[in-house]
Design an enzyme around this catalytic site. Sequence first.
Site, short mmCIF file in Angstrom:
data_model
loop_
_atom_site.label_atom_id
_atom_site.label_comp_id
_atom_site.label_asym_id
_atom_site.label_seq_id
_atom_site.Cartn_x
_atom_site.Cartn_y
_atom_site.Cartn_z
N THR A 20 74.96 -88.09 -73.09
CA THR A 20 73.89 -89.05 -72.80
C THR A 20 72.53 -88.55 -73.25
OG1 THR A 20 75.14 -89.85 -70.88
CG2 THR A 20 72.82 -90.44 -71.00
N GLY A 141 83.53 -77.34 -70.94
CA GLY A 141 82.42 -77.69 -71.81
C GLY A 141 81.40 -76.57 -71.93
N ASP A 143 78.25 -76.72 -72.12
CA ASP A 143 77.12 -76.91 -71.22
C ASP A 143 77.42 -76.39 -69.83
OD1 ASP A 143 79.02 -78.92 -70.90
OD2 ASP A 143 77.56 -80.48 -70.45
N ARG A 144 78.67 -76.58 -69.39
CA ARG A 144 79.06 -76.08 -68.07
C ARG A 144 79.00 -74.55 -68.04
NH1 ARG A 144 84.72 -78.84 -66.78
NH2 ARG A 144 84.35 -78.03 -64.66
#
Length: 290
Positions: A20, A141, A143-144
Amino acid sequence: MAANANRDAAFVLAVDVGNTVTRFGLIARGVLAASWEFATRERMTSDEARLEIANFLNMLERERTRAQAKGDDARLFDSVFSDDGRFVGNPTDAILSSVVPDLTDIWVGALAVECGRKPFVVGPGLKTGLKMHYNDPSEVGSDRVATLVAAREAYGYPLIVVDLGTTTNFDVLDGEGAFAGGVIAPGIALSAKALAQAAARLPVIEIKVPSSTIGKSTREAMQAGVVLGEVARIDGLVDAIWAELGCSTKVVATGVQAGIVAALSQRVECADEPLVLRGLGMLYALNSKR
């Protein structure tokens, strides 16, 4: 990407490409000096990605000038401007986290041109210092991973990080600081969008806290269900995770709606939105030296 010797730039651009939102962070001598975010595009060219980088760097100069003109505290910008006002924060290296495969190579190419070398990319081969108790660590992921690295440093462990984005992720660090696993659920905005798309008479709503739980209009009722329902789900799942762990933990929220959730939740202790960018800075530091 493997670590390289003598690759310790003073100014590093951290880029987190989410489903997003895409986030930029300028890491100045190891510290997150500035950040910016914009909606992730479904498609873009390498030149368009470079334009976004240029916009970010130009924005820093405009924001510093605006802060000085208004008499606001401009010390935030001290690390990227010289004493005579020249911008000295042009990044010479970068680190990228991307959960959008179609855009990953685009950003790798753009960052390579802007910084003069290929960026580090969070994924297999990059040192993280994070032990994984997960059946297939490659499914986690990037980002995680970056978020957990920063959260562990800032808040210790055991810990639950609730990351509010396209999905709402619950990422759990166990008593040894290892990634124990987590929960993935639809995010707040995704839930609101699904309601509006699936029911012809339900409108698209603004994500905000309603004035009461019992809505007096369709929009208020939907906001109660989406926002307050999300908070109730978060608190309930935290309780379930605690029961499974056999102990309570700190709970930190990050992501776009972190502030809203932290203010309403009985379990979330605080909001820390820049976690992923700080984590990328830490991963850069870990991998830029032998």
